[in-house]
Design a protein around this motif. Structure first.
Motif, PDB file in Angstrom:
ATOM      1  N   ASP A 122      -1.206   9.482  -7.917  1.00 14.37           N
ATOM      2  CA  ASP A 122      -1.282   8.218  -7.178  1.00 14.37           C
ATOM      3  C   ASP A 122      -2.709   7.875  -6.762  1.00 14.37           C
ATOM      4  OD1 ASP A 122       1.742   9.242  -5.576  1.00 14.37           O
ATOM      5  OD2 ASP A 122       1.554   7.747  -7.175  1.00 14.37           O
ATOM      6  N   THR A 123      -3.643   8.776  -7.012  1.00 16.54           N
ATOM      7  CA  THR A 123      -5.036   8.532  -6.653  1.00 16.54           C
ATOM      8  C   THR A 123      -5.583   7.340  -7.418  1.00 16.54           C
ATOM      9  OG1 THR A 123      -5.454  10.841  -6.093  1.00 16.54           O
ATOM     10  CG2 THR A 123      -7.360   9.504  -6.717  1.00 16.54           C
ATOM     11  N   ALA A 124      -6.115   6.374  -6.685  1.00 17.03           N
ATOM     12  CA  ALA A 124      -6.625   5.141  -7.287  1.00 17.03           C
ATOM     13  C   ALA A 124      -7.171   4.246  -6.182  1.00 17.03           C
ATOM     14  CB  ALA A 124      -5.518   4.409  -8.043  1.00 17.03           C
ATOM     15  N   VAL A 125      -7.820   3.182  -6.606  1.00 19.29           N
ATOM     16  CA  VAL A 125      -8.121   2.081  -5.691  1.00 19.29           C
ATOM     17  C   VAL A 125      -6.923   1.127  -5.728  1.00 19.29           C
ATOM     18  CG1 VAL A 125      -9.645   0.159  -5.153  1.00 19.29           C
ATOM     19  CG2 VAL A 125     -10.591   2.287  -6.083  1.00 19.29           C
ATOM     20  N   TYR A 126      -6.426   0.804  -4.564  1.00 19.03           N
ATOM     21  CA  TYR A 126      -5.252  -0.058  -4.445  1.00 19.03           C
ATOM     22  C   TYR A 126      -5.690  -1.459  -4.018  1.00 19.03           C
ATOM     23  CZ  TYR A 126      -2.036   3.806  -5.057  1.00 19.03           C
ATOM     24  OH  TYR A 126      -1.324   4.859  -5.601  1.00 19.03           O
ATOM     25  N   PHE A 127      -5.176  -2.441  -4.745  1.00 23.11           N
ATOM     26  CA  PHE A 127      -5.505  -3.838  -4.503  1.00 23.11           C
ATOM     27  C   PHE A 127      -4.241  -4.617  -4.165  1.00 23.11           C
ATOM     28  CE2 PHE A 127      -9.805  -3.792  -6.254  1.00 23.11           C
ATOM     29  CZ  PHE A 127      -9.773  -2.729  -7.143  1.00 23.11           C
ATOM     30  N   CYS A 128      -4.353  -5.569  -3.242  1.00 25.20           N
ATOM     31  CA  CYS A 128      -3.275  -6.527  -3.082  1.00 25.20           C
ATOM     32  C   CYS A 128      -3.737  -7.861  -3.662  1.00 25.20           C
ATOM     33  CB  CYS A 128      -2.849  -6.686  -1.636  1.00 25.20           C
ATOM     34  SG  CYS A 128      -4.055  -7.387  -0.513  1.00 25.20           S
ATOM     35  N   ALA A 129      -2.758  -8.628  -4.096  1.00 24.92           N
ATOM     36  CA  ALA A 129      -3.035  -9.905  -4.738  1.00 24.92           C
ATOM     37  C   ALA A 129      -1.942 -10.889  -4.372  1.00 24.92           C
ATOM     38  CB  ALA A 129      -3.100  -9.729  -6.250  1.00 24.92           C
ATOM     39  N   GLN A 157      -5.850   0.966  -9.577  1.00 28.49           N
ATOM     40  CA  GLN A 157      -6.728   1.244 -10.710  1.00 28.49           C
ATOM     41  C   GLN A 157      -7.424   2.567 -10.507  1.00 28.49           C
ATOM     42  OE1 GLN A 157      -9.529  -1.909 -11.571  1.00 28.49           O
ATOM     43  NE2 GLN A 157      -9.684  -1.263 -13.704  1.00 28.49           N
ATOM     44  N   ALA A 158      -7.157   3.488 -11.414  1.00 27.64           N
ATOM     45  CA  ALA A 158      -7.831   4.775 -11.405  1.00 27.64           C
ATOM     46  C   ALA A 158      -9.080   4.680 -12.270  1.00 27.64           C
ATOM     47  CB  ALA A 158      -6.892   5.863 -11.924  1.00 27.64           C
ATOM     48  N   PRO A 159     -10.065   5.558 -12.057  1.00 26.32           N
ATOM     49  CA  PRO A 159     -11.307   5.492 -12.850  1.00 26.32           C
ATOM     50  C   PRO A 159     -11.024   5.553 -14.346  1.00 26.32           C
ATOM     51  CG  PRO A 159     -11.565   6.982 -10.998  1.00 26.32           C
ATOM     52  CD  PRO A 159     -10.114   6.600 -11.030  1.00 26.32           C
ATOM     53  N   GLY A 160     -11.609   4.623 -15.066  1.00 27.78           N
ATOM     54  CA  GLY A 160     -11.471   4.597 -16.504  1.00 27.78           C
ATOM     55  C   GLY A 160     -10.150   4.078 -17.019  1.00 27.78           C
ATOM     56  N   LYS A 161      -9.303   3.585 -16.118  1.00 30.25           N
ATOM     57  CA  LYS A 161      -7.983   3.102 -16.524  1.00 30.25           C
ATOM     58  C   LYS A 161      -7.814   1.632 -16.159  1.00 30.25           C
ATOM     59  CE  LYS A 161      -5.630   7.557 -16.333  1.00 30.25           C
ATOM     60  NZ  LYS A 161      -4.438   8.305 -15.845  1.00 30.25           N
ATOM     61  N   GLU A 162      -6.778   1.041 -16.730  1.00 31.99           N
ATOM     62  CA  GLU A 162      -6.486  -0.356 -16.447  1.00 31.99           C
ATOM     63  C   GLU A 162      -5.866  -0.492 -15.057  1.00 31.99           C
ATOM     64  OE1 GLU A 162      -5.620  -1.949 -21.002  1.00 31.99           O
ATOM     65  OE2 GLU A 162      -4.007  -1.838 -19.541  1.00 31.99           O
ATOM     66  N   ARG A 163      -5.857  -1.731 -14.573  1.00 30.09           N
ATOM     67  CA  ARG A 163      -5.231  -2.026 -13.289  1.00 30.09           C
ATOM     68  C   ARG A 163      -3.721  -2.138 -13.512  1.00 30.09           C
ATOM     69  NH1 ARG A 163      -8.176  -6.192  -9.354  1.00 30.09           N
ATOM     70  NH2 ARG A 163      -9.800  -4.705  -9.936  1.00 30.09           N
ATOM     71  N   ASP A 164      -2.974  -1.292 -12.846  1.00 27.29           N
ATOM     72  CA  ASP A 164      -1.531  -1.198 -13.068  1.00 27.29           C
ATOM     73  C   ASP A 164      -0.733  -1.775 -11.907  1.00 27.29           C
ATOM     74  OD1 ASP A 164      -1.839   2.080 -14.587  1.00 27.29           O
ATOM     75  OD2 ASP A 164      -1.825   0.091 -15.520  1.00 27.29           O
ATOM     76  N   PHE A 165       0.385  -2.354 -12.246  1.00 23.28           N
ATOM     77  CA  PHE A 165       1.318  -2.870 -11.247  1.00 23.28           C
ATOM     78  C   PHE A 165       1.943  -1.726 -10.453  1.00 23.28           C
ATOM     79  CE2 PHE A 165       4.428  -5.444  -9.273  1.00 23.28           C
ATOM     80  CZ  PHE A 165       5.663  -4.839  -9.424  1.00 23.28           C
ATOM     81  N   VAL A 166       2.079  -1.931  -9.135  1.00 27.80           N
ATOM     82  CA  VAL A 166       2.724  -0.948  -8.277  1.00 27.80           C
ATOM     83  C   VAL A 166       3.996  -1.528  -7.658  1.00 27.80           C
ATOM     84  CG1 VAL A 166       2.488   0.455  -6.197  1.00 27.80           C
ATOM     85  CG2 VAL A 166       0.526   0.183  -7.752  1.00 27.80           C
ATOM     86  N   ALA A 167       3.863  -2.659  -6.972  1.00 22.93           N
ATOM     87  CA  ALA A 167       5.001  -3.258  -6.286  1.00 22.93           C
ATOM     88  C   ALA A 167       4.706  -4.719  -6.004  1.00 22.93           C
ATOM     89  CB  ALA A 167       5.300  -2.528  -4.977  1.00 22.93           C
ATOM     90  N   GLN A 191      -9.400   2.709  -1.210  1.00 21.69           N
ATOM     91  CA  GLN A 191      -9.291   3.949  -1.981  1.00 21.69           C
ATOM     92  C   GLN A 191      -8.203   4.844  -1.394  1.00 21.69           C
ATOM     93  OE1 GLN A 191     -11.185   5.158  -4.787  1.00 21.69           O
ATOM     94  NE2 GLN A 191      -9.579   6.729  -4.750  1.00 21.69           N
ATOM     95  N   VAL A 192      -7.350   5.338  -2.271  1.00 22.70           N
ATOM     96  CA  VAL A 192      -6.355   6.343  -1.910  1.00 22.70           C
ATOM     97  C   VAL A 192      -6.627   7.579  -2.759  1.00 22.70           C
ATOM     98  CG1 VAL A 192      -3.913   6.972  -1.982  1.00 22.70           C
ATOM     99  CG2 VAL A 192      -4.604   4.682  -1.208  1.00 22.70           C
ATOM    100  N   THR A 193      -6.814   8.704  -2.101  1.00 15.34           N
ATOM    101  CA  THR A 193      -7.055   9.966  -2.800  1.00 15.34           C
ATOM    102  C   THR A 193      -6.029  10.989  -2.341  1.00 15.34           C
ATOM    103  OG1 THR A 193      -9.433   9.490  -2.907  1.00 15.34           O
ATOM    104  CG2 THR A 193      -8.733  11.761  -3.310  1.00 15.34           C
ATOM    105  N   VAL A 194      -5.310  11.551  -3.306  1.00 12.89           N
ATOM    106  CA  VAL A 194      -4.276  12.533  -3.008  1.00 12.89           C
ATOM    107  C   VAL A 194      -4.726  13.871  -3.586  1.00 12.89           C
ATOM    108  CG1 VAL A 194      -1.847  13.132  -3.170  1.00 12.89           C
ATOM    109  CG2 VAL A 194      -2.541  10.715  -3.143  1.00 12.89           C
ATOM    110  N   SER A 195      -4.900  14.845  -2.720  1.00  9.53           N
ATOM    111  CA  SER A 195      -5.349  16.158  -3.168  1.00  9.53           C
ATOM    112  C   SER A 195      -4.142  17.061  -3.435  1.00  9.53           C
ATOM    113  CB  SER A 195      -6.251  16.786  -2.120  1.00  9.53           C
ATOM    114  OG  SER A 195      -5.536  17.003  -0.919  1.00  9.53           O
ATOM    115  N   SER A 196      -4.320  17.954  -4.397  1.00  8.55           N
ATOM    116  CA  SER A 196      -3.217  18.857  -4.781  1.00  8.55           C
ATOM    117  C   SER A 196      -3.236  20.124  -3.958  1.00  8.55           C
ATOM    118  CB  SER A 196      -3.311  19.184  -6.269  1.00  8.55           C
ATOM    119  OG  SER A 196      -4.552  19.763  -6.548  1.00  8.55           O
TER     120      SER A 196
END
Length: 123
Positions: free
Chosen positions: A90-97, A39-49, A118-123
Motif C-alpha cells: 500500500d506504500t504510495a503517494v495518495y491523491f484525491c481528485a 502512485q508508487a515510484p515508477g508505477k502508474e497512478r492507480d484507482f483506490v476508491a 505519502q503513505v509508507t507501510v513498513s514490514s
C-alpha cells in the motif's frame, strides 16, 4: 473551481491503520464525486476508491476492498479514506481528485487534484 488538500499520510507498520483526509474549497464540492488514487515510484497512478456526491454510492479497487473505507462529510467539505490492515504494497503517494459527474475509476476523468500525501507501510 475546486481546490483539494490531502493530509493524514505517514509511516505505519504493516497491519496498522491510517485515515487520510481530503479537504476541499469551492462551492461545487458537495455536488462532486471524489476519487482516491495512489502512485508508487515508477508505477502508474492507480484507482483506490471513489464516492458519489451524496455518499450513498462507493467503489473500491479489488486490492483494498474490505480494508479501506471511503466516506464524506459535505458539511465539512471533506472526504476521508480509512485504511486498515495496511500492507507494504500500500506504500504510495495518495491523491484525491474531484469531478462534477458520476465517479470513475479512470484518473483522466477527474478535473481537480490535490498535491498528494505519502503513505509508507513498513514490514
Amino acid at each position: 473551481q475546486v481546490q483539494l488538500v490531502e493530509s493524514g499520510g505517514g509511516l505505519v507498520q504493516a497491519g496498522g491503520s491510517l485515515r487520510l483526509s481530503c479537504a476541499a474549497s469551492g462551492r461545487t464540492f458537495s455536488a462532486s464525486a471524489v476519487g482516491w488514487f495512489r502512485q508508487a515510484p515508477g508505477k502508474e497512478r492507480d484507482f483506490v476508491a471513489a464516492i458519489n456526491w451524496s455518499g450513498s454510492s462507493t467503489a473500491y479497487a479489488k486490492s483494498v476492498k474490505g480494508r479501506f473505507t471511503i466516506s464524506r462529510d459535505n458539511a465539512k467539505n471533506t472526504v476521508y479514506l480509512q485504511m486498515n490492515s495496511l500492507e507494504p504494497e500500500d506504500t504510495a503517494v495518495y491523491f484525491c481528485a474531484a469531478r462534477g459527474m458520476a465517479y470513475s475509476g479512470y484518473a483522466g476523468a477527474y478535473d481537480y487534484w490535490g498535491q498528494g500525501t505519502q503513505v509508507t507501510v513498513s514490514s
